[in-house]
Design a protein around this motif. Structure first.
Motif, PDB file in Angstrom:
ATOM      1  N   GLU A   3      23.116  58.257  -8.725  1.00  0.00           N
ATOM      2  CA  GLU A   3      24.545  58.548  -8.883  1.00  0.00           C
ATOM      3  C   GLU A   3      24.845  59.981  -8.473  1.00  0.00           C
ATOM      4  OE1 GLU A   3      27.171  56.542  -9.439  1.00  0.00           O
ATOM      5  OE2 GLU A   3      25.647  54.971  -9.255  1.00  0.00           O
ATOM      6  N   LYS A   6      24.750  60.259  -4.655  1.00  0.00           N
ATOM      7  CA  LYS A   6      25.943  59.734  -3.992  1.00  0.00           C
ATOM      8  C   LYS A   6      27.055  60.780  -3.962  1.00  0.00           C
ATOM      9  CE  LYS A   6      25.142  54.873  -5.012  1.00  0.00           C
ATOM     10  NZ  LYS A   6      25.556  53.728  -5.833  1.00  0.00           N
ATOM     11  N   ARG A   7      27.270  61.453  -5.098  1.00  0.00           N
ATOM     12  CA  ARG A   7      28.292  62.503  -5.166  1.00  0.00           C
ATOM     13  C   ARG A   7      27.907  63.686  -4.265  1.00  0.00           C
ATOM     14  NH1 ARG A   7      27.666  61.463 -10.454  1.00  0.00           N
ATOM     15  NH2 ARG A   7      26.725  63.497 -10.874  1.00  0.00           N
ATOM     16  N   ALA A  10      28.628  62.621  -0.714  1.00  0.00           N
ATOM     17  CA  ALA A  10      30.069  62.425  -0.514  1.00  0.00           C
ATOM     18  C   ALA A  10      30.817  63.759  -0.494  1.00  0.00           C
ATOM     19  CB  ALA A  10      30.635  61.512  -1.606  1.00  0.00           C
ATOM     20  N   GLU A  11      30.391  64.699  -1.331  1.00  0.00           N
ATOM     21  CA  GLU A  11      31.048  66.005  -1.408  1.00  0.00           C
ATOM     22  C   GLU A  11      30.477  67.016  -0.419  1.00  0.00           C
ATOM     23  OE1 GLU A  11      30.632  67.063  -5.528  1.00  0.00           O
ATOM     24  OE2 GLU A  11      31.780  65.313  -6.197  1.00  0.00           O
TER      25      GLU A  11
END
Length: 177
Positions: A3, A6-7, A10-11
């Protein structure tokens, strides 16, 4: 972890770490896997991501001239642009206090069958010797430096340095070889 990852992607949090596979400072470092050195060592040496090839193992030990550690050093020198080798051990290294008998007992407790250990022994594997670390961090660094310097495949003229780092302060002490 997934998790978070993923952030992270994405960021675009990876952007400050973008580099290529060639070390900017043209060095390869063999050091210990001690958790205290994860961020301390690069900061204490003034390294940023992409500056050096860093090889980590228990105790910064080169136990065999044709093992994976030495192979990694040679790959860094011949294929990845490194020109110098630095061995960095550290004070208060757990490998200086490792008790092979205790490790073997822990192996038994965690499910390694005593028959497996007997098979290794009867095959000529001295598990206690293999698991033993070293008695002196200084001598361990000297040993690794000499093994590298004397390696028949080391490019002639390659500088090899040995240091000990204080895992609390980052102070670096050269080791005379």
């Amino acid at each position: 972890m997934l998790e978070f990852n993923k952030r992270f992607v994405a960021e675009k949090q990876y952007e400050p770490f973008v580099s290529d596979k060639f070390p900017d400072k043209k060095i390869v470092i063999l050091t210990c896997m001690d958790t205290r050195l994860t961020e301390l060592l690069p900061h204490a040496l003034g390294l940023k991501n992409g500056d050096a090839k860093i090889i980590k193992n228990a105790g910064a030990v080169l136990s065999h001239p044709f093992g994976s550690g030495m192979r990694s050093i040679l790959v860094a020198l011949y294929a990845l642009g490194a020109e110098e080798v630095v061995v960095v051990g550290h004070y208060d290294c757990g490998m200086a206090a490792i008790e092979p008998t205790v490790l073997i007992e822990e192996m038994n407790k965690r499910g390694i069958d005593s028959r497996t250990l007997e098979t290794l022994k009867s095959s000529g594997m001295d598990l206690k010797k293999w698991l033993h670390g070293f008695d002196s961090v200084e001598e361990n660094v000297r040993h690794s430096v000499h093994l590298i310097e004397d390696h028949p495949l080391l490019p002639p003229g390659t500088n090899v340095h040995g240091f000990l780092i204080d895992p609390e302060t980052g102070r670096l002490d050269p080791i005379e070889t």
